[in-house]
Design an enzyme around this catalytic site. Structure first.
Site, PDB file in Angstrom:
ATOM      1  CB  CYS A 184      37.308  71.283  52.154  1.00  0.00           C
ATOM      2  SG  CYS A 184      37.577  73.022  52.315  1.00  0.00           S
ATOM      3  CG  ASP A 228      44.666  76.197  55.462  1.00  0.00           C
ATOM      4  OD1 ASP A 228      44.322  75.769  56.582  1.00  0.00           O
ATOM      5  OD2 ASP A 228      45.758  75.940  54.958  1.00  0.00           O
ATOM      6  CB  CYS A 278      40.293  70.874  53.690  1.00  0.00           C
ATOM      7  SG  CYS A 278      40.854  72.083  54.730  1.00  0.00           S
ATOM      8  CG  ASP A 279      44.807  73.570  52.239  1.00  0.00           C
ATOM      9  OD1 ASP A 279      43.939  73.159  51.465  1.00  0.00           O
ATOM     10  OD2 ASP A 279      45.311  74.698  52.150  1.00  0.00           O
ATOM     11  CE  LYS A 280      48.344  73.523  56.367  1.00  0.00           C
ATOM     12  NZ  LYS A 280      47.360  74.159  55.525  1.00  0.00           N
ATOM     13  CD  GLU A 284      48.150  78.142  53.794  1.00  0.00           C
ATOM     14  OE1 GLU A 284      47.132  78.699  53.343  1.00  0.00           O
ATOM     15  OE2 GLU A 284      48.426  76.955  53.564  1.00  0.00           O
ATOM     16  CB  SER A 329      47.518  80.119  50.292  1.00  0.00           C
ATOM     17  OG  SER A 329      46.591  79.427  49.490  1.00  0.00           O
TER      18      SER A 329
END
Length: 577
Positions: free
Chosen positions: A56, A88, A129-131, A453, A479
Protein backbone atom coordinates in the site's frame (compact mmCIF):
# COMPACT_ATOMS: atom_id res chain seq x y z
CA UNK A 1 3.17 28.73 -15.16
CA UNK A 2 3.40 32.22 -13.65
CA UNK A 3 5.23 32.12 -10.36
CA UNK A 4 3.60 34.02 -7.53
CA UNK A 5 5.92 35.96 -5.23
CA UNK A 6 4.82 35.31 -1.65
CA UNK A 7 5.10 37.69 1.28
CA UNK A 8 6.32 35.53 4.16
CA UNK A 9 5.61 38.15 6.81
CA UNK A 10 2.22 36.55 7.56
CA UNK A 11 3.19 32.87 7.00
CA UNK A 12 4.22 30.44 9.76
CA UNK A 13 7.62 29.86 8.11
CA UNK A 14 8.67 33.43 8.92
CA UNK A 15 9.42 32.13 12.43
CA UNK A 16 12.25 29.96 11.08
CA UNK A 17 13.54 31.85 8.06
CA UNK A 18 13.03 35.64 8.18
CA UNK A 19 15.09 38.34 9.91
CA UNK A 20 18.57 38.59 11.47
CA UNK A 21 17.52 36.62 14.55
CA UNK A 22 16.82 33.58 12.35
CA UNK A 23 20.38 33.40 11.00
CA UNK A 24 21.08 30.18 12.99
CA UNK A 25 17.98 28.55 11.49
CA UNK A 26 19.02 29.56 7.97
CA UNK A 27 22.42 27.96 8.63
CA UNK A 28 20.66 24.64 9.00
CA UNK A 29 18.88 25.14 5.66
CA UNK A 30 22.15 26.01 3.91
CA UNK A 31 23.58 22.82 5.40
CA UNK A 32 20.98 20.87 3.39
CA UNK A 33 21.94 22.52 0.12
CA UNK A 34 19.12 25.05 0.04
CA UNK A 35 19.63 28.39 -1.69
CA UNK A 36 18.78 31.84 -0.35
CA UNK A 37 15.92 31.94 -2.90
CA UNK A 38 14.50 28.64 -1.60
CA UNK A 39 14.74 29.83 2.01
CA UNK A 40 12.83 32.99 1.05
CA UNK A 41 9.94 30.96 -0.42
CA UNK A 42 7.03 29.38 1.52
CA UNK A 43 7.88 26.02 3.13
CA UNK A 44 5.51 23.22 2.16
CA UNK A 45 5.41 20.03 4.20
CA UNK A 46 5.27 16.95 1.96
CA UNK A 47 4.22 14.17 4.34
CA UNK A 48 4.13 10.52 3.36
CA UNK A 49 3.32 7.29 5.13
CA UNK A 50 6.05 5.53 3.15
CA UNK A 51 7.44 2.34 4.63
CA UNK A 52 8.34 -1.20 3.69
CA UNK A 53 5.51 -2.75 5.70
CA UNK A 54 3.18 -3.45 2.79
CA UNK A 55 2.48 -2.78 -0.91
CA UNK A 56 0.00 0.00 0.00
CA UNK A 57 2.77 2.44 0.93
CA UNK A 58 5.79 1.25 -1.02
CA UNK A 59 5.27 3.67 -3.95
CA UNK A 60 4.64 6.79 -1.84
CA UNK A 61 8.32 7.72 -1.66
CA UNK A 62 8.53 8.03 -5.43
CA UNK A 63 5.23 9.91 -5.70
CA UNK A 64 6.43 12.39 -3.07
CA UNK A 65 9.30 13.38 -5.38
CA UNK A 66 6.77 14.26 -8.08
CA UNK A 67 4.70 16.30 -5.60
CA UNK A 68 7.86 18.20 -4.63
CA UNK A 69 8.45 19.04 -8.30
CA UNK A 70 4.96 20.55 -8.44
CA UNK A 71 5.62 22.67 -5.36
CA UNK A 72 8.93 23.88 -6.86
CA UNK A 73 7.23 24.68 -10.19
CA UNK A 74 4.93 27.07 -8.32
CA UNK A 75 7.56 28.93 -6.26
CA UNK A 76 7.38 26.87 -3.09
CA UNK A 77 10.07 25.03 -1.16
CA UNK A 78 9.02 21.44 -0.37
CA UNK A 79 10.26 19.73 2.79
CA UNK A 80 9.59 16.01 2.85
CA UNK A 81 8.95 14.01 6.01
CA UNK A 82 7.48 10.63 6.81
CA UNK A 83 5.18 9.17 9.40
CA UNK A 84 4.11 5.65 10.31
CA UNK A 85 1.53 3.27 8.90
CA UNK A 86 0.11 0.08 10.31
CA UNK A 87 -1.21 -1.93 7.38
CA UNK A 88 -4.34 -3.92 8.14
CA UNK A 89 -3.68 -6.69 5.63
CA UNK A 90 -0.58 -7.65 7.59
CA UNK A 91 -1.89 -6.68 11.04
CA UNK A 92 -5.09 -8.73 10.50
CA UNK A 93 -6.12 -11.67 12.65
CA UNK A 94 -3.65 -11.33 15.53
CA UNK A 95 -2.59 -8.97 18.33
CA UNK A 96 -1.01 -6.57 15.82
CA UNK A 97 -4.48 -5.43 14.74
CA UNK A 98 -4.79 -3.57 18.06
CA UNK A 99 -2.25 -1.09 16.69
CA UNK A 100 -4.28 -0.26 13.59
CA UNK A 101 -6.88 2.28 14.70
CA UNK A 102 -4.49 3.79 17.25
CA UNK A 103 -2.09 4.41 14.34
CA UNK A 104 -4.63 6.84 12.83
CA UNK A 105 -4.17 9.13 15.84
CA UNK A 106 -0.38 8.63 15.83
CA UNK A 107 -0.26 9.69 12.16
CA UNK A 108 -2.34 12.82 12.80
CA UNK A 109 -0.33 13.70 15.88
CA UNK A 110 3.06 13.19 14.25
CA UNK A 111 2.13 15.23 11.15
CA UNK A 112 0.80 17.99 13.41
CA UNK A 113 3.95 18.01 15.54
CA UNK A 114 6.26 18.05 12.52
CA UNK A 115 4.35 20.90 10.87
CA UNK A 116 4.22 22.92 14.10
CA UNK A 117 7.85 22.29 15.05
CA UNK A 118 9.19 23.42 11.68
CA UNK A 119 6.55 26.09 10.93
CA UNK A 120 5.53 24.77 7.52
CA UNK A 121 3.01 26.91 5.63
CA UNK A 122 0.97 24.26 3.81
CA UNK A 123 0.72 20.51 3.50
CA UNK A 124 0.71 17.94 0.71
CA UNK A 125 -0.12 14.59 2.33
CA UNK A 126 0.36 11.20 0.68
CA UNK A 127 -1.19 8.07 2.16
CA UNK A 128 -1.80 4.56 0.91
CA UNK A 129 -3.63 2.41 3.41
CA UNK A 130 -6.71 2.23 5.59
CA UNK A 131 -5.89 4.38 8.64
CA UNK A 132 -3.25 6.54 6.98
CA UNK A 133 -5.83 8.20 4.73
CA UNK A 134 -8.12 9.52 7.48
CA UNK A 135 -5.07 10.13 9.71
CA UNK A 136 -3.52 12.41 7.09
CA UNK A 137 -6.80 14.22 6.36
CA UNK A 138 -7.41 14.71 10.11
CA UNK A 139 -4.00 16.39 10.43
CA UNK A 140 -4.83 18.74 7.53
CA UNK A 141 -8.11 19.79 9.12
CA UNK A 142 -6.62 20.02 12.63
CA UNK A 143 -3.81 22.33 11.45
CA UNK A 144 -6.19 24.17 9.09
CA UNK A 145 -3.48 25.01 6.58
CA UNK A 146 -3.79 24.98 2.78
CA UNK A 147 -3.73 21.24 2.07
CA UNK A 148 -3.94 18.76 -0.80
CA UNK A 149 -4.30 15.02 -0.28
CA UNK A 150 -2.75 12.41 -2.59
CA UNK A 151 -3.73 8.74 -2.53
CA UNK A 152 -0.92 6.34 -3.38
CA UNK A 153 -3.22 4.35 -5.66
CA UNK A 154 -4.67 0.87 -5.64
CA UNK A 155 -3.06 -2.48 -6.37
CA UNK A 156 -3.69 -4.18 -9.70
CA UNK A 157 -5.97 -7.22 -9.50
CA UNK A 158 -4.40 -10.66 -9.68
CA UNK A 159 -5.61 -13.28 -12.17
CA UNK A 160 -6.41 -16.90 -11.47
CA UNK A 161 -8.60 -19.26 -13.50
CA UNK A 162 -9.54 -16.38 -15.82
CA UNK A 163 -10.91 -14.28 -12.94
CA UNK A 164 -9.70 -11.14 -11.18
CA UNK A 165 -8.68 -11.95 -7.60
CA UNK A 166 -7.81 -9.77 -4.59
CA UNK A 167 -6.49 -10.32 -1.09
CA UNK A 168 -10.12 -10.75 0.01
CA UNK A 169 -10.19 -13.98 -2.02
CA UNK A 170 -7.11 -15.21 -0.13
CA UNK A 171 -8.70 -14.53 3.26
CA UNK A 172 -11.83 -16.40 2.13
CA UNK A 173 -9.71 -19.20 0.68
CA UNK A 174 -8.35 -19.82 4.20
CA UNK A 175 -11.93 -20.65 5.22
CA UNK A 176 -12.34 -22.97 2.20
CA UNK A 177 -9.05 -24.66 3.08
CA UNK A 178 -10.22 -25.15 6.68
CA UNK A 179 -13.50 -26.56 5.37
CA UNK A 180 -11.59 -29.04 3.19
CA UNK A 181 -12.94 -27.64 -0.10
CA UNK A 182 -9.61 -26.12 -1.25
CA UNK A 183 -6.27 -27.92 -1.37
CA UNK A 184 -3.08 -26.52 0.14
CA UNK A 185 -1.61 -26.43 -3.38
CA UNK A 186 -4.49 -24.28 -4.70
CA UNK A 187 -4.25 -21.96 -1.68
CA UNK A 188 -0.51 -21.48 -2.30
CA UNK A 189 -1.15 -20.75 -5.99
CA UNK A 190 -3.76 -18.12 -5.07
CA UNK A 191 -1.55 -16.38 -2.48
CA UNK A 192 1.25 -16.14 -5.06
CA UNK A 193 -0.85 -14.29 -7.68
CA UNK A 194 -3.49 -12.32 -5.71
CA UNK A 195 -1.36 -9.19 -5.16
CA UNK A 196 0.79 -8.54 -8.26
CA UNK A 197 1.93 -4.93 -7.69
CA UNK A 198 2.37 -1.99 -5.35
CA UNK A 199 -0.81 -0.34 -4.15
CA UNK A 200 -3.63 -0.60 -1.62
CA UNK A 201 -6.25 -3.37 -1.69
CA UNK A 202 -8.17 -3.12 -4.96
CA UNK A 203 -11.81 -3.57 -3.91
CA UNK A 204 -13.98 -0.90 -2.29
CA UNK A 205 -12.41 -1.74 1.04
CA UNK A 206 -11.40 0.96 3.53
CA UNK A 207 -8.43 2.41 1.61
CA UNK A 208 -10.32 2.95 -1.65
CA UNK A 209 -13.42 4.06 0.26
CA UNK A 210 -11.42 6.78 2.03
CA UNK A 211 -9.69 7.68 -1.24
CA UNK A 212 -13.13 8.31 -2.75
CA UNK A 213 -13.94 10.35 0.38
CA UNK A 214 -10.82 12.48 -0.23
CA UNK A 215 -12.11 13.46 -3.68
CA UNK A 216 -15.74 13.89 -2.61
CA UNK A 217 -14.80 16.01 0.41
CA UNK A 218 -12.61 18.17 -1.83
CA UNK A 219 -9.13 17.60 -0.35
CA UNK A 220 -7.88 15.55 -3.33
CA UNK A 221 -7.80 16.69 -6.96
CA UNK A 222 -10.64 15.32 -9.12
CA UNK A 223 -9.94 11.80 -10.44
CA UNK A 224 -6.54 11.74 -8.72
CA UNK A 225 -7.30 8.74 -6.53
CA UNK A 226 -8.25 6.28 -9.25
CA UNK A 227 -5.08 5.44 -11.17
CA UNK A 228 -3.47 2.28 -9.79
CA UNK A 229 -0.19 2.71 -7.92
CA UNK A 230 2.04 1.27 -10.69
CA UNK A 231 0.72 3.69 -13.35
CA UNK A 232 3.29 6.30 -14.34
CA UNK A 233 0.39 8.75 -14.69
CA UNK A 234 0.28 9.00 -10.89
CA UNK A 235 3.33 11.27 -11.18
CA UNK A 236 1.26 13.78 -13.14
CA UNK A 237 -1.39 13.87 -10.41
CA UNK A 238 1.31 14.34 -7.76
CA UNK A 239 2.91 17.22 -9.69
CA UNK A 240 -0.53 18.80 -10.11
CA UNK A 241 -1.18 18.41 -6.37
CA UNK A 242 2.09 20.20 -5.55
CA UNK A 243 1.09 23.07 -7.84
CA UNK A 244 -2.46 23.09 -6.44
CA UNK A 245 -1.33 23.55 -2.85
CA UNK A 246 0.57 26.68 -3.87
CA UNK A 247 -2.57 28.01 -5.53
CA UNK A 248 -4.50 27.41 -2.30
CA UNK A 249 -1.78 29.17 -0.30
CA UNK A 250 -1.90 32.15 -2.65
CA UNK A 251 -5.70 32.35 -2.29
CA UNK A 252 -5.62 31.58 1.46
CA UNK A 253 -7.98 28.61 1.05
CA UNK A 254 -7.45 26.36 4.06
CA UNK A 255 -8.53 22.83 4.94
CA UNK A 256 -11.61 23.92 6.91
CA UNK A 257 -12.79 26.05 4.00
CA UNK A 258 -12.95 22.74 2.12
CA UNK A 259 -14.10 20.37 4.88
CA UNK A 260 -17.55 21.62 5.88
CA UNK A 261 -20.80 19.94 6.89
CA UNK A 262 -21.88 20.00 3.25
CA UNK A 263 -18.67 18.42 1.97
CA UNK A 264 -18.87 15.73 4.68
CA UNK A 265 -22.37 14.93 3.43
CA UNK A 266 -21.03 14.70 -0.13
CA UNK A 267 -18.39 12.27 1.09
CA UNK A 268 -20.96 10.09 2.89
CA UNK A 269 -23.04 9.98 -0.31
CA UNK A 270 -20.10 8.62 -2.27
CA UNK A 271 -19.41 5.96 0.37
CA UNK A 272 -23.05 4.87 0.23
CA UNK A 273 -23.44 4.70 -3.53
CA UNK A 274 -20.18 2.75 -3.98
CA UNK A 275 -20.98 0.20 -1.25
CA UNK A 276 -17.96 1.46 0.68
CA UNK A 277 -16.43 0.31 3.94
CA UNK A 278 -18.28 0.55 7.26
CA UNK A 279 -15.09 2.17 8.58
CA UNK A 280 -16.18 5.41 6.90
CA UNK A 281 -18.74 5.58 9.73
CA UNK A 282 -15.78 5.90 12.09
CA UNK A 283 -13.47 8.12 10.03
CA UNK A 284 -15.94 10.75 8.77
CA UNK A 285 -16.97 11.72 12.34
CA UNK A 286 -13.27 11.87 13.29
CA UNK A 287 -12.45 14.21 10.36
CA UNK A 288 -15.49 16.34 11.27
CA UNK A 289 -14.29 16.51 14.90
CA UNK A 290 -11.04 18.14 13.73
CA UNK A 291 -13.13 20.90 12.12
CA UNK A 292 -15.30 21.35 15.22
CA UNK A 293 -18.33 19.81 13.48
CA UNK A 294 -20.73 17.29 15.00
CA UNK A 295 -21.17 14.71 12.25
CA UNK A 296 -21.73 11.45 14.09
CA UNK A 297 -22.49 7.86 13.09
CA UNK A 298 -26.23 8.63 13.06
CA UNK A 299 -25.73 11.49 10.61
CA UNK A 300 -23.59 9.34 8.33
CA UNK A 301 -26.19 6.55 8.43
CA UNK A 302 -29.07 8.94 7.68
CA UNK A 303 -27.31 9.79 4.43
CA UNK A 304 -26.57 6.13 3.71
CA UNK A 305 -30.26 5.33 4.14
CA UNK A 306 -31.52 7.59 1.35
CA UNK A 307 -28.66 7.26 -1.14
CA UNK A 308 -29.01 4.75 -3.99
CA UNK A 309 -26.26 2.12 -4.37
CA UNK A 310 -25.20 2.11 -8.01
CA UNK A 311 -21.45 1.37 -8.29
CA UNK A 312 -20.71 -2.36 -8.58
CA UNK A 313 -17.47 -2.81 -6.63
CA UNK A 314 -16.04 -5.66 -4.55
CA UNK A 315 -16.64 -6.98 -1.94
CA UNK A 316 -20.40 -6.72 -2.52
CA UNK A 317 -20.06 -6.48 -6.30
CA UNK A 318 -17.75 -7.50 -9.13
CA UNK A 319 -15.25 -4.78 -9.95
CA UNK A 320 -12.10 -3.19 -8.49
CA UNK A 321 -10.67 0.35 -8.31
CA UNK A 322 -8.85 0.04 -11.64
CA UNK A 323 -12.17 -0.73 -13.37
CA UNK A 324 -13.80 2.32 -11.76
CA UNK A 325 -10.89 4.50 -12.90
CA UNK A 326 -11.20 3.24 -16.48
CA UNK A 327 -14.86 4.31 -16.69
CA UNK A 328 -14.24 7.81 -15.34
CA UNK A 329 -13.75 7.37 -11.61
CA UNK A 330 -15.25 9.30 -8.70
CA UNK A 331 -16.13 12.41 -10.78
CA UNK A 332 -18.55 10.36 -12.92
CA UNK A 333 -20.03 8.84 -9.73
CA UNK A 334 -20.56 12.34 -8.29
CA UNK A 335 -22.04 13.51 -11.59
CA UNK A 336 -24.68 10.74 -11.25
CA UNK A 337 -25.38 11.80 -7.65
CA UNK A 338 -25.80 15.38 -8.87
CA UNK A 339 -28.45 14.24 -11.37
CA UNK A 340 -30.46 12.93 -8.41
CA UNK A 341 -29.97 16.21 -6.51
CA UNK A 342 -27.72 14.49 -3.96
CA UNK A 343 -24.58 16.66 -4.18
CA UNK A 344 -23.86 20.03 -2.59
CA UNK A 345 -22.30 21.86 -5.54
CA UNK A 346 -21.15 25.01 -3.77
CA UNK A 347 -18.40 23.27 -1.76
CA UNK A 348 -14.88 24.53 -2.50
CA UNK A 349 -12.31 21.93 -3.62
CA UNK A 350 -8.51 21.59 -3.75
CA UNK A 351 -8.54 23.16 -7.22
CA UNK A 352 -9.88 26.41 -5.75
CA UNK A 353 -13.06 25.89 -7.78
CA UNK A 354 -16.44 24.67 -6.52
CA UNK A 355 -17.60 21.07 -6.76
CA UNK A 356 -20.29 22.16 -9.24
CA UNK A 357 -17.69 23.85 -11.47
CA UNK A 358 -15.57 20.70 -11.38
CA UNK A 359 -18.50 18.44 -12.29
CA UNK A 360 -19.41 20.75 -15.18
CA UNK A 361 -16.06 19.79 -16.74
CA UNK A 362 -16.82 16.04 -16.67
CA UNK A 363 -17.92 14.80 -20.09
CA UNK A 364 -18.11 11.06 -19.41
CA UNK A 365 -21.34 9.31 -18.40
CA UNK A 366 -22.14 6.19 -16.39
CA UNK A 367 -21.05 3.13 -18.36
CA UNK A 368 -23.91 0.93 -17.06
CA UNK A 369 -21.55 -1.88 -16.03
CA UNK A 370 -19.33 -0.55 -13.24
CA UNK A 371 -21.28 2.69 -12.66
CA UNK A 372 -25.02 2.22 -13.17
CA UNK A 373 -27.15 5.26 -14.04
CA UNK A 374 -28.55 6.72 -10.82
CA UNK A 375 -32.10 6.26 -12.17
CA UNK A 376 -31.57 2.47 -12.35
CA UNK A 377 -29.42 1.70 -9.29
CA UNK A 378 -28.41 -1.75 -8.00
CA UNK A 379 -30.55 -0.99 -4.92
CA UNK A 380 -32.49 2.12 -3.96
CA UNK A 381 -30.74 2.57 -0.61
CA UNK A 382 -27.05 2.73 0.27
CA UNK A 383 -24.69 -0.21 0.66
CA UNK A 384 -24.14 0.56 4.36
CA UNK A 385 -26.89 0.82 7.00
CA UNK A 386 -27.05 2.16 10.56
CA UNK A 387 -28.78 0.18 13.32
CA UNK A 388 -30.09 1.12 16.78
CA UNK A 389 -31.99 -0.59 19.56
CA UNK A 390 -31.66 -1.87 23.10
CA UNK A 391 -28.50 -3.78 22.14
CA UNK A 392 -26.90 -0.68 20.56
CA UNK A 393 -28.31 2.54 22.10
CA UNK A 394 -25.42 4.53 20.55
CA UNK A 395 -25.78 2.77 17.22
CA UNK A 396 -24.04 0.17 15.07
CA UNK A 397 -23.33 -0.26 11.37
CA UNK A 398 -23.66 -3.04 8.77
CA UNK A 399 -22.67 -3.31 5.11
CA UNK A 400 -25.56 -4.71 3.05
CA UNK A 401 -24.09 -4.20 -0.45
CA UNK A 402 -24.50 -7.52 -2.22
CA UNK A 403 -26.94 -8.92 0.39
CA UNK A 404 -30.48 -9.59 -0.88
CA UNK A 405 -33.43 -8.10 1.01
CA UNK A 406 -34.55 -11.46 2.45
CA UNK A 407 -31.13 -11.89 4.07
CA UNK A 408 -31.23 -8.42 5.69
CA UNK A 409 -33.44 -9.57 8.59
CA UNK A 410 -31.99 -12.12 10.98
CA UNK A 411 -33.19 -13.43 14.35
CA UNK A 412 -31.32 -16.11 16.25
CA UNK A 413 -29.76 -17.18 19.53
CA UNK A 414 -26.58 -15.39 20.61
CA UNK A 415 -23.36 -17.36 20.82
CA UNK A 416 -21.12 -15.10 22.92
CA UNK A 417 -17.32 -14.90 22.64
CA UNK A 418 -15.14 -12.75 24.89
CA UNK A 419 -12.61 -11.94 22.12
CA UNK A 420 -11.94 -12.50 18.42
CA UNK A 421 -9.53 -15.41 18.94
CA UNK A 422 -12.23 -17.43 20.72
CA UNK A 423 -14.67 -16.78 17.87
CA UNK A 424 -12.12 -17.66 15.17
CA UNK A 425 -11.30 -20.92 16.95
CA UNK A 426 -14.99 -21.81 17.18
CA UNK A 427 -15.48 -21.05 13.48
CA UNK A 428 -12.43 -23.15 12.61
CA UNK A 429 -13.83 -26.07 14.66
CA UNK A 430 -17.37 -25.50 13.29
CA UNK A 431 -18.48 -25.08 16.91
CA UNK A 432 -21.54 -23.03 15.95
CA UNK A 433 -24.93 -23.70 14.38
CA UNK A 434 -26.67 -22.35 11.32
CA UNK A 435 -28.96 -19.55 12.53
CA UNK A 436 -26.62 -18.41 15.34
CA UNK A 437 -25.77 -14.77 15.98
CA UNK A 438 -22.07 -14.82 16.87
CA UNK A 439 -21.32 -12.04 19.38
CA UNK A 440 -17.69 -10.91 19.75
CA UNK A 441 -17.30 -8.43 22.61
CA UNK A 442 -14.47 -6.65 24.46
CA UNK A 443 -13.03 -5.54 21.10
CA UNK A 444 -14.06 -1.86 21.25
CA UNK A 445 -11.68 1.12 21.08
CA UNK A 446 -10.96 1.13 24.82
CA UNK A 447 -11.78 -2.45 25.76
CA UNK A 448 -9.73 -4.11 23.04
CA UNK A 449 -7.84 -1.91 23.20
CA UNK A 450 -7.74 -0.76 19.59
CA UNK A 451 -11.07 -1.85 18.06
CA UNK A 452 -9.75 -4.69 15.93
CA UNK A 453 -11.15 -5.70 12.55
CA UNK A 454 -12.61 -9.19 12.26
CA UNK A 455 -11.76 -10.14 8.67
CA UNK A 456 -10.16 -13.48 9.52
CA UNK A 457 -13.33 -14.65 11.28
CA UNK A 458 -15.79 -13.30 8.70
CA UNK A 459 -13.70 -14.53 5.76
CA UNK A 460 -13.51 -18.00 7.34
CA UNK A 461 -17.33 -18.02 7.63
CA UNK A 462 -17.68 -16.97 3.98
CA UNK A 463 -15.12 -19.59 2.96
CA UNK A 464 -17.16 -22.25 4.77
CA UNK A 465 -20.25 -21.16 2.82
CA UNK A 466 -21.89 -19.92 6.03
CA UNK A 467 -21.72 -16.15 5.39
CA UNK A 468 -25.49 -15.90 4.87
CA UNK A 469 -26.47 -18.62 7.35
CA UNK A 470 -25.18 -16.92 10.50
CA UNK A 471 -24.87 -13.30 11.61
CA UNK A 472 -22.09 -11.67 13.59
CA UNK A 473 -22.10 -8.62 15.85
CA UNK A 474 -19.20 -6.92 17.63
CA UNK A 475 -18.15 -3.75 19.43
CA UNK A 476 -15.03 -4.02 17.26
CA UNK A 477 -14.80 -3.29 13.54
CA UNK A 478 -14.95 -5.13 10.26
CA UNK A 479 -12.60 -4.86 7.36
CA UNK A 480 -13.83 -3.10 4.26
CA UNK A 481 -13.33 -6.52 2.65
CA UNK A 482 -15.86 -8.20 4.96
CA UNK A 483 -18.85 -9.92 3.37
CA UNK A 484 -21.90 -11.44 5.05
CA UNK A 485 -24.31 -10.09 7.65
CA UNK A 486 -21.77 -8.56 10.01
CA UNK A 487 -22.64 -5.73 12.40
CA UNK A 488 -19.82 -3.63 13.84
CA UNK A 489 -19.27 -0.51 15.97
CA UNK A 490 -21.89 -1.62 18.53
CA UNK A 491 -22.02 1.13 21.14
CA UNK A 492 -21.61 1.61 23.98
CA UNK A 493 -18.81 -0.95 23.87
CA UNK A 494 -18.57 -3.79 26.38
CA UNK A 495 -15.80 -2.05 28.36
CA UNK A 496 -18.19 0.85 29.00
CA UNK A 497 -20.87 -1.53 30.28
CA UNK A 498 -22.94 -1.36 27.10
CA UNK A 499 -25.70 -3.95 26.60
CA UNK A 500 -23.32 -6.08 24.48
CA UNK A 501 -21.45 -6.75 27.77
CA UNK A 502 -24.62 -8.05 29.42
CA UNK A 503 -26.04 -10.58 26.97
CA UNK A 504 -25.59 -14.32 27.41
CA UNK A 505 -25.35 -17.23 25.02
CA UNK A 506 -28.93 -18.20 24.10
CA UNK A 507 -30.43 -14.70 24.34
CA UNK A 508 -32.40 -14.01 21.15
CA UNK A 509 -30.95 -11.23 18.99
CA UNK A 510 -32.74 -9.50 16.09
CA UNK A 511 -30.91 -7.63 13.35
CA UNK A 512 -33.14 -5.82 10.85
CA UNK A 513 -31.18 -3.80 8.30
CA UNK A 514 -34.41 -2.73 6.58
CA UNK A 515 -35.96 -1.05 9.64
CA UNK A 516 -32.56 -0.25 11.23
CA UNK A 517 -32.99 -2.33 14.40
CA UNK A 518 -30.48 -4.17 16.58
CA UNK A 519 -32.14 -5.59 19.67
CA UNK A 520 -32.07 -8.42 22.19
CA UNK A 521 -35.25 -10.01 23.56
CA UNK A 522 -34.66 -8.80 27.12
CA UNK A 523 -36.73 -6.32 29.14
CA UNK A 524 -35.27 -3.06 30.39
CA UNK A 525 -35.61 -4.49 33.90
CA UNK A 526 -33.62 -7.62 33.04
CA UNK A 527 -30.86 -5.54 31.40
CA UNK A 528 -30.75 -3.22 34.45
CA UNK A 529 -30.51 -6.24 36.76
CA UNK A 530 -27.63 -7.68 34.75
CA UNK A 531 -25.91 -4.29 34.69
CA UNK A 532 -26.07 -4.13 38.50
CA UNK A 533 -24.30 -7.51 38.66
CA UNK A 534 -21.74 -6.64 35.95
CA UNK A 535 -18.20 -6.94 37.30
CA UNK A 536 -16.70 -4.16 35.15
CA UNK A 537 -14.47 -4.20 32.09
CA UNK A 538 -12.28 -7.19 31.35
CA UNK A 539 -8.63 -6.59 32.21
CA UNK A 540 -6.29 -6.56 29.24
CA UNK A 541 -2.57 -7.28 29.00
CA UNK A 542 -1.98 -3.68 27.82
CA UNK A 543 -1.10 -1.95 31.08
CA UNK A 544 1.56 0.41 29.70
CA UNK A 545 2.77 1.88 26.42
CA UNK A 546 0.94 3.41 23.45
CA UNK A 547 -2.10 1.12 23.57
CA UNK A 548 -2.62 1.75 27.30
CA UNK A 549 -2.46 5.49 26.62
CA UNK A 550 -4.91 5.12 23.72
CA UNK A 551 -7.36 3.13 25.88
CA UNK A 552 -7.35 5.91 28.52
CA UNK A 553 -8.01 8.70 26.01
CA UNK A 554 -10.28 7.22 23.35
CA UNK A 555 -13.91 8.32 23.18
CA UNK A 556 -17.14 6.75 21.93
CA UNK A 557 -17.22 4.91 18.62
CA UNK A 558 -20.22 6.87 17.30
CA UNK A 559 -18.22 10.09 17.66
CA UNK A 560 -15.29 8.65 15.69
CA UNK A 561 -13.20 7.11 18.51
CA UNK A 562 -11.18 10.31 18.88
CA UNK A 563 -8.60 11.09 21.56
CA UNK A 564 -8.65 14.88 22.05
CA UNK A 565 -11.30 17.63 22.43
CA UNK A 566 -11.10 18.76 18.78
CA UNK A 567 -11.53 22.15 17.16
CA UNK A 568 -14.41 23.19 19.44
CA UNK A 569 -11.94 23.53 22.32
CA UNK A 570 -9.25 25.39 20.33
CA UNK A 571 -7.85 28.66 21.64
CA UNK A 572 -5.64 29.48 18.66
CA UNK A 573 -5.14 28.84 14.95
CA UNK A 574 -1.74 27.35 14.13
CA UNK A 575 -1.50 29.26 10.85
CA UNK A 576 -2.07 32.61 12.57
CA UNK A 577 0.39 32.24 15.48
Amino acid sequence: MNKHVFDKSKLPSRHVSVGPERAPHRSFYYAMGMTAEEIAQPFIGVATCWNEAAPCNISLNRQAQAAKLGVKNAAGTPREFTTITVTDGIAMGHEGMRSSLASREAISDSVELTMRGHCYDALVGLAGCDKSLPGMMMAMVRLNVPSVFIYGGSILPGRMNDKDVTVQDVFEAVGQHQAGTLSTCELEKLEAVACPSAGACGGQFTANTMACVAEAIGLALPNSTGAPAPYESRDQYAIAAGEAVMNLLEKNIRARDIVTMKSLENAARVVACTGGSTNAGLHLPAIAHEAGLEFYLDDVCDIFRDTPYFVDLKPGGQYVAKDLYEVGGVPVVMKELRKAGLMHEDCITATGRSMGEELDLIEREADGRVIYPVETPITKTGGVVGLKGNLAPEGAIVKVAGISAQHQIFTGPARVFECEEDAFEAVKQRAYEEGDVLVIRNEGPSGGPGMREMLSTTAALSGQGMGKKVALITDGRFSGATRGFCVGHVGPEAAAGGPIALINTGDVVTINAISGELSVALSDEELAERKAKWKGPRETIYASGALWKYAQLVGATYKGAVTHPGAKAERHEYFDL
